[in-house]
Design an enzyme around this catalytic site. Structure first.
Site, PDB file in Angstrom:
ATOM      1  CG  ASP A  14       5.817  -6.537   8.097  1.00 48.70           C
ATOM      2  OD1 ASP A  14       5.216  -6.283   9.005  1.00 48.70           O
ATOM      3  OD2 ASP A  14       4.328  -7.246   7.950  1.00 48.70           O
ATOM      4  CE1 TYR A  36      -7.367  -4.313   2.593  1.00 49.42           C
ATOM      5  CE2 TYR A  36      -6.419  -5.490   4.023  1.00 49.42           C
ATOM      6  CZ  TYR A  36      -6.292  -4.555   2.522  1.00 49.42           C
ATOM      7  OH  TYR A  36      -4.733  -4.252   1.856  1.00 49.42           O
ATOM      8  CG  ASP A  48       3.980  -4.726   3.503  1.00 48.97           C
ATOM      9  OD1 ASP A  48       4.326  -5.509   3.950  1.00 48.97           O
ATOM     10  OD2 ASP A  48       2.526  -4.796   2.858  1.00 48.97           O
ATOM     11  CG  ASP A  87       2.294  -2.528   7.486  1.00 48.58           C
ATOM     12  OD1 ASP A  87       1.433  -2.461   6.436  1.00 48.58           O
ATOM     13  OD2 ASP A  87       2.249  -4.077   8.098  1.00 48.58           O
ATOM     14  CB  SER A 107      -0.779   0.200   1.285  1.00 49.92           C
ATOM     15  OG  SER A 107      -0.544  -0.291   2.640  1.00 49.92           O
ATOM     16  CE  LYS A 160      -5.536   0.064   0.584  1.00 52.72           C
ATOM     17  NZ  LYS A 160      -5.069  -1.394   1.346  1.00 52.72           N
TER      18      LYS A 160
END
Length: 552
Positions: free
Chosen positions: A166, A236, A114, A112, A101, A227
């Site tokens: 992450d 989701y 990625d 968060d 995202s 979303k």
């Protein structure tokens, strides 16, 4: 800006003149009403924290810059330890990429990040999970640091200066990683192992999605809306068999390809129009797979791979190796999503007819008034640290329980809600997490339904897998209880149930237009008789359940 449409100049589009695998459905440009509805949509999204301030965005960029600097420092130090001259080690590089995202530009407040750590060929994965992990541990901004080496895509998780990160790992077969390096070229996958290829695929898929949409601004705003809608409607969650972020992004991107000049408000409405009637299991492609590339990794292709023929809702990633991003989808989760697609179409049509506002699309349905029967799955352990591991492990296996319930001839629909809850009255010294599955029973006369064997088998599978992964500890328990709707107050607070403190619902339930007609019919006339049952004679069996009896 809504009129910032791009010319199709890359890949398949350069030959066809349009984005996607088919020609567009409509080339209509936005009308003033569409632009007004788009502004209203953006306004409706803001109270839900769907946009960050400039300061918050800057903070994220600073964090990524620090992490990138740490990667370069670490790669240099490890290179010198491996007898590479310092003058060469200064230039071998290493780089942090983002995906998901954040890379798509649709992350919300507090989301968060990625990320992917890419290193040259002389740096090993073992280095990543030892020396780089230790370097992160020394950083004052880092907390909640943990390594998940055994995952399908190995990852280091952390909180860096209050932002969750992450970070996956990929080693390329290159001497150095320059700062301007892109990951688009399929040849960078040559001679890489599976874990590196799938780590790289997160970035490669995200970047390809952005290349395959005709209007990035419309895509981003529409995706933010979808979303939020999917999260508020409990659909989701890739791990539980619904769709995850990349799958929702690909469905919105496909809608953008079919309506290349449409405003975001129109894209949202057309999204529901297209996918409420999509003939699954017909796959969704953003572009046709490139079968000329073969580095030993299978593309999704039911003509070649028999297992692909059983996928229920295939959405195919646009980068090699092309994979189905909805592998976990099951009959029940697809049914729940299709019901929500149809409801979404009704609501957006009302919005475009000025009979409703965007807030109605984002209203969360009351899952706990929808069914008469529920199963509570309760995961417990003795410490917060154990519970963090146990919670994640149990959640990753819950879809197997749902699929088992689907195969029961007396159960028409098991509907799992993705959000987990803490118990109303936690036991002293115990940490617990609850999930709930709503049940619709088939009309088949009076019968006893004994689910104890199903639960016992599920427990054994979860525990065995936890032991294999070395995450099981004494005190980790799994419990399942049958709960009638009127008894949910024993498990959940009244504000979650949408009830007043005296246990009466705060508003009348509407006759459910959020479930299919078959589901509505199955809900009428059923009456349960409870009987407490302890499952199995095996002392390791930790489920408790009840036998259900229906009368019609």
């Amino acid at each position: 800006m809504e009129n910032n449409n791009r010319q199709s100049t890359e890949g398949d589009q350069s030959q066809t003149g349009y984005f996607g695998v088919t020609s567009p459905i409509s080339l209509a440009v936005p009308k003033p009403q569409d632009l007004k509805l788009t502004k209203d949509l953006e306004t409706a999204l803001r109270p839900h924290g769907m946009f960050e301030t400039v300061q918050e965005l800057t903070h994220r960029m600073e964090i990524l810059s620090k992490l990138d600097g740490l990667v370069k420092q670490w790669v240099r130090e490890v290179s010198i330890q491996k007898n590479i001259p310092p003058s060469v080690a200064d230039h071998v590089g290493g780089k942090i990429y983002t995906f998901g995202s954040y890379r798509l530009g649709v992350h919300n407040k507090g989301a968060d990040i990625d990320s992917l750590c890419v290193v040259p060929r002389h740096i090993d994965r073992s280095d990543y999970f030892t020396s780089f992990y230790e370097l992160l541990k020394e950083q004052p901004e880092v907390s909640d640091l943990r390594a998940v080496e055994e995952a399908f895509v190995p990852v280091i998780k952390m909180t860096f200066d209050n932002i969750e990160i992450d970070m996956t790992f990929a080693r390329l077969a290159l001497k150095e990683i320059p700062d301007d390096m892109e990951l688009k070229d399929d040849n960078i996958l040559r001679n890489l192992d599976r874990k590196c290829v799938y780590s790289l695929n997160g970035c490669r898929v995200t970047d390809e999605i952005l290349r395959l949409v005709p209007n990035i601004d419309s895509f981003r705003l529409a995706l933010r809306a979808i979303k939020l809608w999917a999260k508020s409607h409990g659909i989701y969650s890739n791990v539980l068999g619904y769709l995850g972020g990349v799958s929702w992004a690909m469905l919105v991107a496909r809608t953008c390809q079919l309506y290349p000049y449409a405003a975001a408000s129109t894209i949202v409405q057309k999204f529901f129009l297209v996918f409420s009637t999509w003939p699954w299991p017909k796959p969704v492609f953003l572009k046709m797979p490139n079968n000329s590339v073969n580095f030993g990794f299978q593309n999704w292709d039911p003509r070649v791979n028999p297992s692909d023929r059983y996928h229920l809702m295939p959405i195919i990633t646009p980068a090699y190796p092309h994979q189905n991003s909805t592998f976990n989808c099951s009959q029940s989760t697809r049914q729940v999503m299709m019901d929500e697609f149809r409801r979404g179409l009704e609501v957006t049509e009302a919005i475009h007819s000025n009979k409703a506002t965007w807030e109605k699309l984002f209203d969360s349905p009351n899952f706990f008034s929808k069914y008469k029967h529920y199963i509570a799955i309760i995961a417990s352990s003795n410490s917060e640290e154990d519970q963090l591991k146990w919670y994640g492990h149990v959640e990753s296996k819950l879809r197997h329980l749902t699929q088992t319930l689907e195969r029961n001839q007396h159960i028409q629909l098991p509907h799992i809600w993705p959000k987990s809850f803490s118990p109303v009255k936690p036991k002293p010294g115990r940490h617990s997490t609850q999930w709930f599955i709503g049940l619709v029973f088939a009309k088949c006369g009076s019968l006893n339904i004994d689910l104890t064997t199903d639960f016992a088998n599920f427990t054994v599978m979860v525990k065995s897998e936890a032991e294999r992964r070395n995450i099981y500890s004494d005190g980790m328990d799994l419990d399942a209880k049958y709960v009638r709707r009127k008894d949910l107050l024993q498990y959940l607070p009244s504000q979650v149930l949408g009830r007043k403190k005296d246990g009466v619902e705060s508003r009348k339930r509407k006759k459910s237009d959020s479930v299919s007609e078959d589901t509505k019919r199955a809900r009428t006339g059923d009456e349960e008789v409870r009987k407490q049952t302890v499952i199995g004679g095996d002392p390791s069996s930790i489920f408790r359940s009840r036998v259900l009896k229906q009368k019609f």
